[in-house]
Motif scaffolding. Structure first.
Motif, PDB file in Angstrom:
ATOM      1  N   ILE A  71      -2.089  -8.065  -5.814  1.00 12.57           N
ATOM      2  CA  ILE A  71      -0.886  -8.854  -5.569  1.00 12.57           C
ATOM      3  C   ILE A  71      -0.229  -8.404  -4.264  1.00 12.57           C
ATOM      4  CG2 ILE A  71      -0.438  -9.272  -8.007  1.00 12.57           C
ATOM      5  CD1 ILE A  71       1.786  -7.157  -7.857  1.00 12.57           C
ATOM      6  N   VAL A  72       0.579  -9.287  -3.705  1.00 12.10           N
ATOM      7  CA  VAL A  72       1.393  -8.984  -2.539  1.00 12.10           C
ATOM      8  C   VAL A  72       2.841  -9.288  -2.915  1.00 12.10           C
ATOM      9  CG1 VAL A  72       1.856  -9.495  -0.117  1.00 12.10           C
ATOM     10  CG2 VAL A  72      -0.490  -9.611  -0.977  1.00 12.10           C
ATOM     11  N   ILE A  73       3.693  -8.271  -2.863  1.00  9.34           N
ATOM     12  CA  ILE A  73       5.118  -8.463  -3.116  1.00  9.34           C
ATOM     13  C   ILE A  73       5.802  -8.543  -1.761  1.00  9.34           C
ATOM     14  CG2 ILE A  73       7.206  -7.529  -4.159  1.00  9.34           C
ATOM     15  CD1 ILE A  73       5.420  -5.968  -6.070  1.00  9.34           C
ATOM     16  N   ARG A  74       6.457  -9.678  -1.496  1.00  6.04           N
ATOM     17  CA  ARG A  74       7.113  -9.872  -0.207  1.00  6.04           C
ATOM     18  C   ARG A  74       8.625  -9.859  -0.384  1.00  6.04           C
ATOM     19  NH1 ARG A  74       2.667 -13.337   0.555  1.00  6.04           N
ATOM     20  NH2 ARG A  74       1.416 -12.725   2.347  1.00  6.04           N
ATOM     21  N   PHE A  75       9.308  -9.210   0.562  1.00  7.16           N
ATOM     22  CA  PHE A  75      10.767  -9.207   0.593  1.00  7.16           C
ATOM     23  C   PHE A  75      11.207  -9.175   2.048  1.00  7.16           C
ATOM     24  CE2 PHE A  75       9.291  -4.879   0.239  1.00  7.16           C
ATOM     25  CZ  PHE A  75      10.036  -4.187   1.189  1.00  7.16           C
ATOM     26  N   ARG A  76      12.463  -9.564   2.283  1.00  7.49           N
ATOM     27  CA  ARG A  76      12.996  -9.654   3.639  1.00  7.49           C
ATOM     28  C   ARG A  76      14.120  -8.647   3.842  1.00  7.49           C
ATOM     29  NH1 ARG A  76      11.735 -13.848   6.979  1.00  7.49           N
ATOM     30  NH2 ARG A  76      13.727 -13.563   8.005  1.00  7.49           N
ATOM     31  N   SER A  77      14.172  -8.131   5.066  1.00  6.62           N
ATOM     32  CA  SER A  77      15.264  -7.265   5.479  1.00  6.62           C
ATOM     33  C   SER A  77      15.549  -7.571   6.928  1.00  6.62           C
ATOM     34  CB  SER A  77      14.870  -5.799   5.311  1.00  6.62           C
ATOM     35  OG  SER A  77      15.906  -4.974   5.780  1.00  6.62           O
ATOM     36  N   LEU A  78      16.814  -7.849   7.230  1.00  7.62           N
ATOM     37  CA  LEU A  78      17.211  -8.330   8.552  1.00  7.62           C
ATOM     38  C   LEU A  78      16.397  -9.587   8.847  1.00  7.62           C
ATOM     39  CD1 LEU A  78      17.627  -4.962  10.466  1.00  7.62           C
ATOM     40  CD2 LEU A  78      19.422  -6.395   9.512  1.00  7.62           C
ATOM     41  N   LEU A  79      15.652  -9.618   9.918  1.00  8.90           N
ATOM     42  CA  LEU A  79      14.830 -10.788  10.232  1.00  8.90           C
ATOM     43  C   LEU A  79      13.341 -10.510  10.050  1.00  8.90           C
ATOM     44  CD1 LEU A  79      16.707 -12.031  13.401  1.00  8.90           C
ATOM     45  CD2 LEU A  79      16.847 -12.929  11.094  1.00  8.90           C
ATOM     46  N   GLU A  80      13.020  -9.439   9.357  1.00  7.58           N
ATOM     47  CA  GLU A  80      11.635  -9.036   9.157  1.00  7.58           C
ATOM     48  C   GLU A  80      11.203  -9.301   7.719  1.00  7.58           C
ATOM     49  OE1 GLU A  80       9.810  -7.642  11.742  1.00  7.58           O
ATOM     50  OE2 GLU A  80      11.559  -7.970  13.005  1.00  7.58           O
ATOM     51  N   TYR A  82       8.505  -7.950   4.819  1.00  4.00           N
ATOM     52  CA  TYR A  82       7.660  -6.823   4.466  1.00  4.00           C
ATOM     53  C   TYR A  82       6.837  -7.177   3.243  1.00  4.00           C
ATOM     54  CZ  TYR A  82      10.557  -4.198   7.663  1.00  4.00           C
ATOM     55  OH  TYR A  82      11.195  -3.773   8.791  1.00  4.00           O
ATOM     56  N   GLY A  83       5.657  -6.576   3.155  1.00  2.00           N
ATOM     57  CA  GLY A  83       4.780  -6.823   2.022  1.00  2.00           C
ATOM     58  C   GLY A  83       4.317  -5.515   1.407  1.00  2.00           C
ATOM     59  N   LEU A  84       4.440  -5.420   0.098  1.00  2.00           N
ATOM     60  CA  LEU A  84       3.896  -4.290  -0.643  1.00  2.00           C
ATOM     61  C   LEU A  84       2.577  -4.762  -1.238  1.00  2.00           C
ATOM     62  CD1 LEU A  84       4.176  -1.430  -1.758  1.00  2.00           C
ATOM     63  CD2 LEU A  84       5.487  -2.380  -3.666  1.00  2.00           C
ATOM     64  N   ILE A  85       1.480  -4.199  -0.758  1.00  2.00           N
ATOM     65  CA  ILE A  85       0.131  -4.622  -1.124  1.00  2.00           C
ATOM     66  C   ILE A  85      -0.337  -3.736  -2.285  1.00  2.00           C
ATOM     67  CG2 ILE A  85      -2.167  -5.125  -0.232  1.00  2.00           C
ATOM     68  CD1 ILE A  85       0.307  -6.375   1.349  1.00  2.00           C
ATOM     69  N   ILE A  86      -0.674  -4.364  -3.419  1.00  2.00           N
ATOM     70  CA  ILE A  86      -1.070  -3.601  -4.609  1.00  2.00           C
ATOM     71  C   ILE A  86      -2.362  -4.177  -5.189  1.00  2.00           C
ATOM     72  CG2 ILE A  86      -0.374  -2.763  -6.878  1.00  2.00           C
ATOM     73  CD1 ILE A  86       2.510  -3.336  -6.126  1.00  2.00           C
ATOM     74  N   PRO A  87      -3.487  -3.450  -5.072  1.00  2.00           N
ATOM     75  CA  PRO A  87      -4.701  -3.900  -5.759  1.00  2.00           C
ATOM     76  C   PRO A  87      -4.537  -3.726  -7.273  1.00  2.00           C
ATOM     77  CG  PRO A  87      -5.095  -1.849  -4.557  1.00  2.00           C
ATOM     78  CD  PRO A  87      -3.693  -2.253  -4.285  1.00  2.00           C
ATOM     79  N   TYR A  88      -5.260  -4.523  -8.048  1.00  2.00           N
ATOM     80  CA  TYR A  88      -5.105  -4.496  -9.501  1.00  2.00           C
ATOM     81  C   TYR A  88      -5.385  -3.121 -10.092  1.00  2.00           C
ATOM     82  CZ  TYR A  88      -4.604  -9.551  -9.672  1.00  2.00           C
ATOM     83  OH  TYR A  88      -4.161 -10.831  -9.508  1.00  2.00           O
ATOM     84  N   TYR A  89      -6.321  -2.363  -9.527  1.00  2.00           N
ATOM     85  CA  TYR A  89      -6.640  -1.070 -10.121  1.00  2.00           C
ATOM     86  C   TYR A  89      -5.537  -0.044  -9.898  1.00  2.00           C
ATOM     87  CZ  TYR A  89      -8.193   0.629  -5.532  1.00  2.00           C
ATOM     88  OH  TYR A  89      -8.253   1.000  -4.215  1.00  2.00           O
ATOM     89  N   LYS A  90      -4.579  -0.322  -8.988  1.00  2.64           N
ATOM     90  CA  LYS A  90      -3.440   0.579  -8.789  1.00  2.64           C
ATOM     91  C   LYS A  90      -2.145   0.003  -9.346  1.00  2.64           C
ATOM     92  CE  LYS A  90      -4.957   3.252  -4.911  1.00  2.64           C
ATOM     93  NZ  LYS A  90      -4.438   4.086  -3.845  1.00  2.64           N
ATOM     94  N   LEU A  91      -2.191  -1.211  -9.863  1.00  3.10           N
ATOM     95  CA  LEU A  91      -0.997  -1.887 -10.361  1.00  3.10           C
ATOM     96  C   LEU A  91      -0.621  -1.372 -11.750  1.00  3.10           C
ATOM     97  CD1 LEU A  91       1.123  -4.207 -10.226  1.00  3.10           C
ATOM     98  CD2 LEU A  91      -0.628  -5.680 -11.209  1.00  3.10           C
ATOM     99  N   LYS A  92       0.607  -0.927 -11.878  1.00  3.10           N
ATOM    100  CA  LYS A  92       1.177  -0.543 -13.168  1.00  3.10           C
ATOM    101  C   LYS A  92       2.394  -1.420 -13.378  1.00  3.10           C
ATOM    102  CE  LYS A  92      -1.619   2.911 -13.645  1.00  3.10           C
ATOM    103  NZ  LYS A  92      -2.928   2.406 -13.811  1.00  3.10           N
TER     104      LYS A  92
END
Length: 141
Positions: A71-80, A82-92
């Motif tokens: 999965i890719v979790i996307r969030f914004r800060s200021l005008l940027e 960001y993505g938190l990249i999490i493969p399924y085997y590391k996802l809790k």
């Protein structure tokens, strides 16, 4: 892996695709009834993410995109963006006691509010897909 995904960069795209796979095709998205989450309100997060979110006064929200291997979790800060990249085997994924889900990868975590049926339905879809497609041995990685 926490990355700035605001700009089109071949190297960053290559890293994301290697970690969680290329995006689903339009036909696959249609068959899965969508791959994205509704808007998720962030209740708590790890220090690295918190340091990015406190830079502006906007409401802290994110969304989750499902990929074939993670999965890719996307969030914004200021005008940027960001993505938190999490493969399924590391996802809790943890279900909190007060209508919240907590998504973890190594030292990163994001706790989101799950107050609607649409959010709960998305997380059920995510867990079902993870269970069906998680690697079963080291050779599958």
């Amino acid at each position: 892996m926490l990355l700035n995904v605001s700009y089109t960069d071949c190297e960053i795209t290559r890293k994301i695709d290697a970690e969680v796979g290329k995006p689903f095709t339009l036909k696959e998205r249609w068959n899965m009834n969508g791959i994205g989450s509704p808007k998720l309100h962030i209740l708590d997060c790890s220090l690295e993410i918190r340091n990015l979110l406190i830079l502006d006064n906007n409401m802290d929200t994110c969304n989750i995109e499902m990929r074939p291997k993670g999965i890719v979790i996307r969030f914004r800060s200021l005008l940027e963006t960001y993505g938190l990249i999490i493969p399924y085997y590391k996802l809790k994924l943890y279900k909190g006691d007060f209508a919240a889900y907590s998504v973890h990868r190594d030292q990163y975590f994001i706790k989101v509010r799950s107050d609607t049926k649409a959010i709960q339905k998305f997380f059920k879809k995510l867990l079902d897909y993870k269970a069906d497609n998680e690697p079963t041995s080291i050779g599958d990685l």
